[in-house]
Scaffold this motif. Structure first.
Motif, PDB file in Angstrom:
ATOM      1  N   LEU A  84       9.585 102.723 -24.934  1.00 10.13           N
ATOM      2  CA  LEU A  84       9.449 101.322 -24.558  1.00 10.13           C
ATOM      3  C   LEU A  84       9.643 101.150 -23.060  1.00 10.13           C
ATOM      4  CD1 LEU A  84       9.119  98.355 -25.305  1.00 10.13           C
ATOM      5  CD2 LEU A  84      11.570  98.264 -25.780  1.00 10.13           C
ATOM      6  N   CYS A  85      10.649 101.861 -22.499  1.00  9.45           N
ATOM      7  CA  CYS A  85      10.875 101.807 -21.049  1.00  9.45           C
ATOM      8  C   CYS A  85       9.620 102.232 -20.303  1.00  9.45           C
ATOM      9  CB  CYS A  85      12.035 102.716 -20.662  1.00  9.45           C
ATOM     10  SG  CYS A  85      13.658 102.133 -21.171  1.00  9.45           S
ATOM     11  N   ARG A  86       8.973 103.290 -20.791  1.00 12.93           N
ATOM     12  CA  ARG A  86       7.791 103.801 -20.100  1.00 12.93           C
ATOM     13  C   ARG A  86       6.612 102.845 -20.250  1.00 12.93           C
ATOM     14  NH1 ARG A  86       8.721 110.040 -22.164  1.00 12.93           N
ATOM     15  NH2 ARG A  86      10.300 110.589 -20.615  1.00 12.93           N
ATOM     16  N   ARG A  87       6.465 102.239 -21.435  1.00  9.86           N
ATOM     17  CA  ARG A  87       5.353 101.314 -21.622  1.00  9.86           C
ATOM     18  C   ARG A  87       5.500 100.084 -20.735  1.00  9.86           C
ATOM     19  NH1 ARG A  87       6.166 102.201 -27.164  1.00  9.86           N
ATOM     20  NH2 ARG A  87       6.922 100.061 -27.434  1.00  9.86           N
ATOM     21  N   LEU A  88       6.720  99.655 -20.528  1.00 11.23           N
ATOM     22  CA  LEU A  88       6.941  98.497 -19.663  1.00 11.23           C
ATOM     23  C   LEU A  88       6.791  98.854 -18.187  1.00 11.23           C
ATOM     24  CD1 LEU A  88       9.995  96.842 -21.433  1.00 11.23           C
ATOM     25  CD2 LEU A  88       7.619  96.078 -21.473  1.00 11.23           C
ATOM     26  N   GLY A  89       6.770 100.135 -17.865  1.00  8.22           N
ATOM     27  CA  GLY A  89       6.564 100.544 -16.486  1.00  8.22           C
ATOM     28  C   GLY A  89       7.756 100.276 -15.586  1.00  8.22           C
ATOM     29  N   ILE A  90       8.966 100.419 -16.102  1.00  7.28           N
ATOM     30  CA  ILE A  90      10.154 100.136 -15.304  1.00  7.28           C
ATOM     31  C   ILE A  90      10.246 101.087 -14.119  1.00  7.28           C
ATOM     32  CG2 ILE A  90      12.670 100.069 -15.330  1.00  7.28           C
ATOM     33  CD1 ILE A  90      12.515  99.314 -18.280  1.00  7.28           C
ATOM     34  N   ALA A  91      10.182 102.378 -14.376  1.00  9.36           N
ATOM     35  CA  ALA A  91      10.281 103.354 -13.288  1.00  9.36           C
ATOM     36  C   ALA A  91       9.128 103.197 -12.302  1.00  9.36           C
ATOM     37  CB  ALA A  91      10.308 104.772 -13.867  1.00  9.36           C
ATOM     38  N   THR A  92       7.930 102.962 -12.822  1.00  8.66           N
ATOM     39  CA  THR A  92       6.763 102.793 -11.955  1.00  8.66           C
ATOM     40  C   THR A  92       6.947 101.620 -11.007  1.00  8.66           C
ATOM     41  OG1 THR A  92       5.295 103.751 -13.627  1.00  8.66           O
ATOM     42  CG2 THR A  92       4.281 102.374 -11.927  1.00  8.66           C
ATOM     43  N   GLU A  93       7.417 100.500 -11.532  1.00 17.95           N
ATOM     44  CA  GLU A  93       7.592  99.333 -10.680  1.00 17.95           C
ATOM     45  C   GLU A  93       8.716  99.528  -9.672  1.00 17.95           C
ATOM     46  OE1 GLU A  93       6.756  95.533  -9.182  1.00 17.95           O
ATOM     47  OE2 GLU A  93       5.636  97.014 -10.341  1.00 17.95           O
ATOM     48  N   LEU A  94       9.787 100.195 -10.071  1.00 17.27           N
ATOM     49  CA  LEU A  94      10.870 100.456  -9.132  1.00 17.27           C
ATOM     50  C   LEU A  94      10.407 101.350  -7.981  1.00 17.27           C
ATOM     51  CD1 LEU A  94      13.878 100.992 -11.583  1.00 17.27           C
ATOM     52  CD2 LEU A  94      13.711  99.217  -9.819  1.00 17.27           C
ATOM     53  N   VAL A  95       9.655 102.399  -8.295  1.00 17.34           N
ATOM     54  CA  VAL A  95       9.151 103.281  -7.243  1.00 17.34           C
ATOM     55  C   VAL A  95       8.172 102.535  -6.339  1.00 17.34           C
ATOM     56  CG1 VAL A  95       7.811 105.370  -6.769  1.00 17.34           C
ATOM     57  CG2 VAL A  95       9.517 105.371  -8.596  1.00 17.34           C
ATOM     58  N   ARG A  96       7.283 101.740  -6.942  1.00 16.66           N
ATOM     59  CA  ARG A  96       6.306 100.987  -6.144  1.00 16.66           C
ATOM     60  C   ARG A  96       7.009 100.048  -5.181  1.00 16.66           C
ATOM     61  NH1 ARG A  96       3.837  96.287  -5.724  1.00 16.66           N
ATOM     62  NH2 ARG A  96       5.113  95.341  -7.368  1.00 16.66           N
ATOM     63  N   ARG A  97       8.017  99.337  -5.665  1.00 21.57           N
ATOM     64  CA  ARG A  97       8.732  98.398  -4.804  1.00 21.57           C
ATOM     65  C   ARG A  97       9.544  99.126  -3.733  1.00 21.57           C
ATOM     66  NH1 ARG A  97       9.663  93.164  -6.469  1.00 21.57           N
ATOM     67  NH2 ARG A  97      10.709  93.029  -4.447  1.00 21.57           N
ATOM     68  N   ALA A  98      10.125 100.269  -4.082  1.00 21.75           N
ATOM     69  CA  ALA A  98      10.879 101.044  -3.099  1.00 21.75           C
ATOM     70  C   ALA A  98       9.966 101.579  -2.004  1.00 21.75           C
ATOM     71  CB  ALA A  98      11.617 102.192  -3.786  1.00 21.75           C
ATOM     72  N   GLU A  99       8.788 102.083  -2.383  1.00 23.64           N
ATOM     73  CA  GLU A  99       7.836 102.552  -1.383  1.00 23.64           C
ATOM     74  C   GLU A  99       7.386 101.424  -0.470  1.00 23.64           C
ATOM     75  OE1 GLU A  99       5.595 106.405  -3.392  1.00 23.64           O
ATOM     76  OE2 GLU A  99       4.525 104.502  -3.164  1.00 23.64           O
ATOM     77  N   SER A 100       7.146 100.261  -1.044  1.00 24.50           N
ATOM     78  CA  SER A 100       6.745  99.111  -0.242  1.00 24.50           C
ATOM     79  C   SER A 100       7.826  98.729   0.754  1.00 24.50           C
ATOM     80  CB  SER A 100       6.418  97.931  -1.164  1.00 24.50           C
ATOM     81  OG  SER A 100       6.080  96.779  -0.407  1.00 24.50           O
ATOM     82  N   TRP A 101       9.077  98.776   0.315  1.00 29.29           N
ATOM     83  CA  TRP A 101      10.190  98.454   1.206  1.00 29.29           C
ATOM     84  C   TRP A 101      10.265  99.471   2.343  1.00 29.29           C
ATOM     85  CZ3 TRP A 101      14.473 101.080   2.837  1.00 29.29           C
ATOM     86  CH2 TRP A 101      15.462 100.336   3.484  1.00 29.29           C
ATOM     87  N   CYS A 102      10.125 100.764   2.026  1.00 29.35           N
ATOM     88  CA  CYS A 102      10.201 101.820   3.043  1.00 29.35           C
ATOM     89  C   CYS A 102       9.056 101.708   4.045  1.00 29.35           C
ATOM     90  CB  CYS A 102      10.191 103.193   2.378  1.00 29.35           C
ATOM     91  SG  CYS A 102      11.638 103.533   1.344  1.00 29.35           S
ATOM     92  N   ALA A 103       7.850 101.417   3.546  1.00 30.07           N
ATOM     93  CA  ALA A 103       6.701 101.271   4.443  1.00 30.07           C
ATOM     94  C   ALA A 103       6.893 100.094   5.390  1.00 30.07           C
ATOM     95  CB  ALA A 103       5.425 101.111   3.629  1.00 30.07           C
ATOM     96  N   SER A 104       7.496  99.028   4.903  1.00 27.67           N
ATOM     97  CA  SER A 104       7.727  97.863   5.755  1.00 27.67           C
ATOM     98  C   SER A 104       8.738  98.154   6.849  1.00 27.67           C
ATOM     99  CB  SER A 104       8.207  96.679   4.910  1.00 27.67           C
ATOM    100  OG  SER A 104       9.520  96.897   4.413  1.00 27.67           O
ATOM    101  N   ARG A 105       9.534  99.217   6.677  1.00 24.77           N
ATOM    102  CA  ARG A 105      10.505  99.624   7.710  1.00 24.77           C
ATOM    103  C   ARG A 105       9.921 100.677   8.635  1.00 24.77           C
ATOM    104  NH1 ARG A 105      12.250  95.718   4.420  1.00 24.77           N
ATOM    105  NH2 ARG A 105      14.364  95.050   4.977  1.00 24.77           N
ATOM    106  N   GLY A 106       8.651 100.993   8.488  1.00 24.34           N
ATOM    107  CA  GLY A 106       7.994 101.913   9.405  1.00 24.34           C
ATOM    108  C   GLY A 106       8.072 103.375   9.048  1.00 24.34           C
ATOM    109  N   ALA A 107       8.449 103.718   7.824  1.00 22.26           N
ATOM    110  CA  ALA A 107       8.527 105.121   7.427  1.00 22.26           C
ATOM    111  C   ALA A 107       7.131 105.726   7.327  1.00 22.26           C
ATOM    112  CB  ALA A 107       9.246 105.257   6.090  1.00 22.26           C
TER     113      ALA A 107
END
Length: 464
Positions: free
Chosen positions: A173-196
């Motif tokens: 169920l966790c995988r179907r809801l995409g919890i890990a996927t969304e967390l990684v996507r949001r973390a990458e977006s945050w890092c990119a916004s800081r110039g990484a």
């Protein structure tokens, strides 16, 4: 996908997952519970002792490594494993970075925390000198890199009972809801916004779920393979050769020594704030080993001087390790050896501390050596670090993380059962943040595909 983010429009209010920043007062207990249920071995494999099977650790990221014996396919026996649990400050592994964040995922109307990820950005060396720049241009020798770590998703202890369907496992169920996927996507977006310019993460080659998520869905490339070398701390003092002299360097002198021995062009992941690391309160000291005869100013020598250098980091305040899956006979024999050592210390029995209960570790970093006697001197420094560690009752293991081609890896004393060679560091180029000025690297100068410069890989103990 059924995912709602902080700035979601009104029509999405019926979706189930929401990602937001971590709030200490609100989320601390839930995140600590996720860490406990997702106890991992030394690089992210699933715990088999008493962690919840529906709790998933997806990255490892230095949170720990798992040394596991292979078992027969016919008999699903569990081997001995080394598990690690983050303790204390939840920001401990990212707080040193100027930019850091913890993101949590909430589920349903009850806002249950069902996932967490940590991220930070920092300046590190690439280990390669640009052909178009002078050696003195240090600004181009470092690149801003993001580190994603501590990705955890929920177990049945955190899901509201009424929200779990009767069919399918909670982990599915966790995988179907995409919890890990969304967390990684949001973390990458945050890092990119800081110039990484790049994002990195760590896992193990046996962690199929982690590799499927990062290498498969997010196109991370397997990059480096550090080796973890651990040695137990005995009750008795380790002997050093009389010919070797160990000196403790003040932080300023230690920083100057590393600047000479580890230029940014010769080492990967060397932090730009190395002086801050060396002067950190958890760095117990930087030690230099030399030959006693070379310390005499009036004794010239035609041969190249030999020396060794390392620093010691106290990880007992942030990490708790434990060995699980040991057979009863082994537990009993080690307990008997400890009892014999306590009652007859003159026998010098090399008893192993009680590793089946939570214990701490000291991490060795910045290991360098030079000259014909350099390897012997580095071994002396490791023994000296052992003697420093035995003064702390909470420390049971002294360990080092090194590149597999690093000459120091063949010298550091270690026990195979306390060591691991399954670690995999993965890397990804973040779109739009790689330098593109007049001095930009050529198209083939892509760090994600470049070989190690010289086998020297600096592992920052703050992110272990």
């Amino acid at each position: 996908m059924g995912v709602m983010v902080d700035d979601a429009p009104e029509p999405m209010k019926k979706t189930m997952i929401r990602v937001r920043k971590f709030d200490v007062a609100r989320d601390l207990r839930a995140v600590e519970e996720l860490e406990r249920l997702c106890q991992v071995g030394l690089s992210g494999d699933q715990s088999s002792d008493d962690s919840d099977p529906a709790a998933a650790d997806h990255d490892g990221g230095g949170a720990g490594k798992k040394k596991k014996r292979r078992s027969s396919k016919k008999k699903k026996k569990r081997g001995m494993s080394l598990y690690v649990e983050q303790i204390g400050d939840p920001f401990a592994r990212v707080r040193h970075a100027p930019d850091h964040v913890i993101l949590v995922a909430e589920y349903g109307e009850d806002e249950e925390v069902v996932g967490v990820i940590k991220a930070c950005t920092r300046m590190v060396s690439r280990g390669k000198k640009n052909k178009k720049q002078s050696f003195s241009s240090s600004s181009k020798q470092f690149v801003k890199v993001a580190c994603l770590l501590g990705l955890r998703t929920a177990s049945n202890a955190t899901w509201p009972p009424h929200s779990v369907p009767d069919t399918g496992s909670l982990l599915s169920l966790c995988r179907r809801l995409g919890i890990a996927t969304e967390l990684v996507r949001r973390a990458e977006s945050w890092c990119a916004s800081r110039g990484a310019a790049y994002a990195t993460m760590a896992t193990t080659e046996s962690n199929a779920a982690s590799l499927a998520l990062f290498a498969g869905r997010f196109a991370y490339a397997p990059f480096r393979r550090p080796v973890f070398l651990g040695h137990p701390v005995h009750r008795h003092r380790a002997r050093l050769p009389r010919a070797h002299r160990v000196l403790r360097l003040p932080p300023a002198l230690a920083a100057a020594a590393y600047a000479a021995l580890l230029p940014p062009s010769a080492a990967e992941f060397l932090p730009a704030d190395l002086p801050s690391l060396l002067s950190h309160k958890l760095t117990l000291g930087t030690y230099l080993a030399i030959h006693r005869r070379s310390a005499a100013a009036d004794e010239p020598s035609a041969a190249a001087p030999s020396f060794a250098l390392l620093s010691v980091w106290d990880a007992t305040r942030s990490l708790s390790l434990r060995v699980g899956g040991a057979p009863p006979l082994l537990r009993a024999s080690l307990a008997a050896a400890r009892a014999l050592d306590r009652h007859a210390p003159w026998l010098q029995v090399p008893s192993v501390p009680d590793i089946f209960r939570p214990f701490g570790t000291y991490l060795l970093y910045g290991l360098r050596m030079s000259g014909p006697e350099g390897p012997a001197m580095l071994r002396s420094l490791c023994r000296h670090a052992h003697n420093v560690a035995r003064k702390n009752p909470a420390c049971a293991v002294v360990a080092a993380d090194l590149g597999p081609e690093d000459p120091a890896a063949a010298v550091v004393p270690h026990w195979p059962k306390f060591s691991c060679d399954e670690d995999v560091w993965c890397i990804k180029k973040l779109a739009g943040n790689v330098a593109g000025d007049d001095d930009a690297e050529e198209d083939d100068d892509d760090w994600t595909t470049s070989p190690p410069p010289s086998g020297v890989m600096f592992v920052d103990p703050r992110e272990f």
